[in-house]
Design an enzyme around this catalytic site. Structure first.
Site, PDB file in Angstrom:
ATOM      1  N   TYR A  39      25.432  34.435  88.369  1.00 15.52           N
ATOM      2  CA  TYR A  39      25.939  35.340  89.404  1.00 15.52           C
ATOM      3  C   TYR A  39      26.832  36.430  88.789  1.00 15.52           C
ATOM      4  O   TYR A  39      26.632  37.632  89.011  1.00 15.52           O
ATOM      5  CB  TYR A  39      26.705  34.533  90.455  1.00 15.52           C
ATOM      6  CG  TYR A  39      27.225  35.347  91.606  1.00 15.52           C
ATOM      7  CD1 TYR A  39      26.361  35.836  92.586  1.00 15.52           C
ATOM      8  CD2 TYR A  39      28.585  35.632  91.729  1.00 15.52           C
ATOM      9  CE1 TYR A  39      26.844  36.581  93.654  1.00 15.52           C
ATOM     10  CE2 TYR A  39      29.076  36.364  92.795  1.00 15.52           C
ATOM     11  CZ  TYR A  39      28.195  36.842  93.757  1.00 15.52           C
ATOM     12  OH  TYR A  39      28.684  37.586  94.809  1.00 15.52           O
ATOM     13  N   SER A  79      30.759  42.359  92.845  1.00 13.06           N
ATOM     14  CA  SER A  79      31.683  41.265  93.194  1.00 13.06           C
ATOM     15  C   SER A  79      32.822  41.271  92.178  1.00 13.06           C
ATOM     16  O   SER A  79      32.670  41.758  91.052  1.00 13.06           O
ATOM     17  CB  SER A  79      30.940  39.925  93.101  1.00 13.06           C
ATOM     18  OG  SER A  79      31.855  38.850  93.120  1.00 13.06           O
TER      19      SER A  79
HETATM   20  P1  NDP Z   1      24.838  36.499 103.021  1.00 10.75           P
HETATM   21  O1  NDP Z   1      24.149  35.416 102.260  1.00 10.75           O
HETATM   22  O2  NDP Z   1      25.628  36.153 104.243  1.00 10.75           O
HETATM   23  O3  NDP Z   1      23.739  37.594 103.479  1.00 10.75           O
HETATM   24  C1  NDP Z   1      22.862  38.133 102.545  1.00 10.75           C
HETATM   25  C2  NDP Z   1      21.567  38.482 103.242  1.00 10.75           C
HETATM   26  O4  NDP Z   1      20.666  38.965 102.223  1.00 10.75           O
HETATM   27  C3  NDP Z   1      20.895  37.242 103.874  1.00 10.75           C
HETATM   28  O5  NDP Z   1      20.294  37.563 105.105  1.00 10.75           O
HETATM   29  C4  NDP Z   1      19.850  36.898 102.825  1.00 10.75           C
HETATM   30  O6  NDP Z   1      18.754  36.164 103.333  1.00 10.75           O
HETATM   31  C5  NDP Z   1      19.423  38.272 102.354  1.00 10.75           C
HETATM   32  N1  NDP Z   1      18.708  38.214 101.081  1.00 10.75           N
HETATM   33  C6  NDP Z   1      18.852  37.308 100.081  1.00 10.75           C
HETATM   34  N2  NDP Z   1      17.941  37.551  99.123  1.00 10.75           N
HETATM   35  C7  NDP Z   1      17.225  38.637  99.511  1.00 10.75           C
HETATM   36  C8  NDP Z   1      16.152  39.346  98.944  1.00 10.75           C
HETATM   37  N3  NDP Z   1      15.605  38.987  97.777  1.00 10.75           N
HETATM   38  N4  NDP Z   1      15.649  40.407  99.619  1.00 10.75           N
HETATM   39  C9  NDP Z   1      16.178  40.783 100.817  1.00 10.75           C
HETATM   40  N5  NDP Z   1      17.180  40.128 101.416  1.00 10.75           N
HETATM   41  C10 NDP Z   1      17.717  39.061 100.764  1.00 10.75           C
HETATM   42  O7  NDP Z   1      25.708  37.317 101.952  1.00 10.75           O
HETATM   43  P2  NDP Z   1      27.179  37.974 102.104  1.00 10.75           P
HETATM   44  O8  NDP Z   1      27.214  38.821 103.297  1.00 10.75           O
HETATM   45  O9  NDP Z   1      28.193  36.938 101.891  1.00 10.75           O
HETATM   46  O10 NDP Z   1      27.199  38.888 100.775  1.00 10.75           O
HETATM   47  C11 NDP Z   1      26.590  40.173 100.739  1.00 10.75           C
HETATM   48  C12 NDP Z   1      26.773  40.753  99.344  1.00 10.75           C
HETATM   49  O11 NDP Z   1      28.162  40.761  99.011  1.00 10.75           O
HETATM   50  C13 NDP Z   1      26.077  39.959  98.248  1.00 10.75           C
HETATM   51  O12 NDP Z   1      25.541  40.833  97.288  1.00 10.75           O
HETATM   52  C14 NDP Z   1      27.208  39.133  97.651  1.00 10.75           C
HETATM   53  O13 NDP Z   1      26.953  38.792  96.315  1.00 10.75           O
HETATM   54  C15 NDP Z   1      28.355  40.106  97.777  1.00 10.75           C
HETATM   55  N6  NDP Z   1      29.677  39.456  97.777  1.00 10.75           N
HETATM   56  C16 NDP Z   1      30.009  38.559  98.771  1.00 10.75           C
HETATM   57  C17 NDP Z   1      31.250  37.963  98.766  1.00 10.75           C
HETATM   58  C18 NDP Z   1      31.651  36.994  99.833  1.00 10.75           C
HETATM   59  O14 NDP Z   1      32.780  36.471  99.777  1.00 10.75           O
HETATM   60  N7  NDP Z   1      30.818  36.717 100.818  1.00 10.75           N
HETATM   61  C19 NDP Z   1      32.247  38.266  97.714  1.00 10.75           C
HETATM   62  C20 NDP Z   1      31.792  39.196  96.726  1.00 10.75           C
HETATM   63  C21 NDP Z   1      30.554  39.772  96.773  1.00 10.75           C
HETATM   64  P3  NDP Z   1      18.761  34.530 103.117  1.00 10.75           P
HETATM   65  O15 NDP Z   1      19.809  34.039 104.045  1.00 10.75           O
HETATM   66  O16 NDP Z   1      17.373  34.111 103.477  1.00 10.75           O
HETATM   67  O17 NDP Z   1      19.096  34.309 101.666  1.00 10.75           O
END
Ligand code: NDP
Length: 268
Positions: free
Chosen positions: A157, A144
């Site tokens: 984070y 990120s």
């Molecule tokens: P979301 O929360 O929309 O999706 C993430 C998915 O990962 C969810 O289905 C979540 O399940 C699942 N998840 C969480 N914890 C675990 C775990 N321990 N094992 C397996 N699956 C897990 O995230 P985004 O699409 O927004 O983000 C994806 C990545 O991009 C992340 O790493 C985030 O930090 C990074 N990012 C996102 C940004 C943004 O603006 N959205 C900006 C910068 C970086 P559940 O819903 O149950 O938690």
């Protein structure tokens, strides 16, 4: 397609692939001729997504917590049994706790670090031996802008993502020697369903002010960068972090004022 021909099709494992950026990445790989494994802790959403993709020959959905080594090991065994190979691993699953340092509990700190930093370490350890059997591959970690630039409320984070950026270099140094490239994508703010829901007008304005392109990124723009890093077009790229952030990381102080001034001059 017959079983033997299918088994030659490359396989991309995407953690957190049930929704959001992970799902967009999975769709990129499907569009570009891969089979895809979605690993996600949210089993209900995972089942819904797999149904919606509707391609059981090319999509496997496995419920799994990436911070749990036992679950990851058993998930990877299922992948080997079902698909027979792994060519790309995208460590995308991540969680966020946005709180001041004194209000962040040790439990929250540990949860964030376990998912965002230990998760990619665990998944890499589990997938690499399988990747090596078919000659190597590519790993992309999703960090990120918060891993590159510090900000209020992101002690857990931001630190987890900075750690992931360094983990990328450590892995690249070791795994490059055996034919596995490891790189990192650091997104700026992305227009996900969650961002649409929780980002207030003031937060949106602040982001627009800090980003030369003056907008959020799309999930597809992140997926395109990940796909590029996994493709032969990036065959000499290893250990790098690509900020996909509209120029956020590149900018310094005073951008809104300077932009306004530049605009005024341009109109003269
Ligand atoms: P979301 O929360 O929309 O999706 C993430 C998915 O990962 C969810 O289905 C979540 O399940 C699942 N998840 C969480 N914890 C675990 C775990 N321990 N094992 C397996 N699956 C897990 O995230 P985004 O699409 O927004 O983000 C994806 C990545 O991009 C992340 O790493 C985030 O930090 C990074 N990012 C996102 C940004 C943004 O603006 N959205 C900006 C910068 C970086 P559940 O819903 O149950 O938690």
């Amino acid at each position: 397609m017959k079983g033997i021909a299918l088994r030659k099709i490359p396989v991309a494992v995407v953690t957190g692939g049930a929704r959001g950026i992970g799902l967009a990445i999975a769709e990129w790989f499907l569009t570009h001729g891969h089979r895809v494994v979605l690993l996600d802790i949210d089993r209900r959403q995972l089942a819904k997504t797999a149904r919606a993709l509707g391609d059981s020959a090319r999509v496997m959905a496995v419920g799994c917590d990436v911070s749990n080594a036992k679950q990851v090991k058993s998930a990877v065994s299922r992948v080997v049994k079902g698909f027979g190979r792994i060519d790309a691993l995208i460590n995308n699953a991540g969680i966020a706790v946005f709180k001041p340092v004194l209000e962040t509990s040790l439990k929250e700190w540990t949860q964030v670090l376990s998912t965002n930093l230990s998760g990619p370490f665990i998944c890499t350890q589990a997938c690499v031996p399988v990747m090596l059997r078919s000659g190597g591959g590519s790993i992309v970690n999703i960090a990120s802008i918060s891993g590159l630039r510090a900000s209020a409320l992101r002690v857990a984070y931001g630190t987890s993502k900075a750690g992931l950026i360094h983990l990328t270099k450590q892995l690249a140094a070791e795994l490059g020697t055996v034919g596995i490239r490891v790189n990192c994508v650091a997104p700026g703010p992305v227009e996900t369903a969650m961002a649409k829901l929780v980002h207030t007008a003031a937060i949106r304005r602040d982001y627009h002010d800090s980003i030369p392109l003056n907008r959020y990124g799309t999930m597809e723009e992140i997926a395109d960068a990940v796909g590029h890093l996994c493709s032969p077009a990036a065959s000499y790229v290893n250990g790098q972090t690509l900020a996909v952030d509209g120029g956020f990381d590149a900018t310094g102080i005073g951008l809104p004022t300077l932009r306004r001034n530049a605009g005024a001059k341009g109109r003269r």
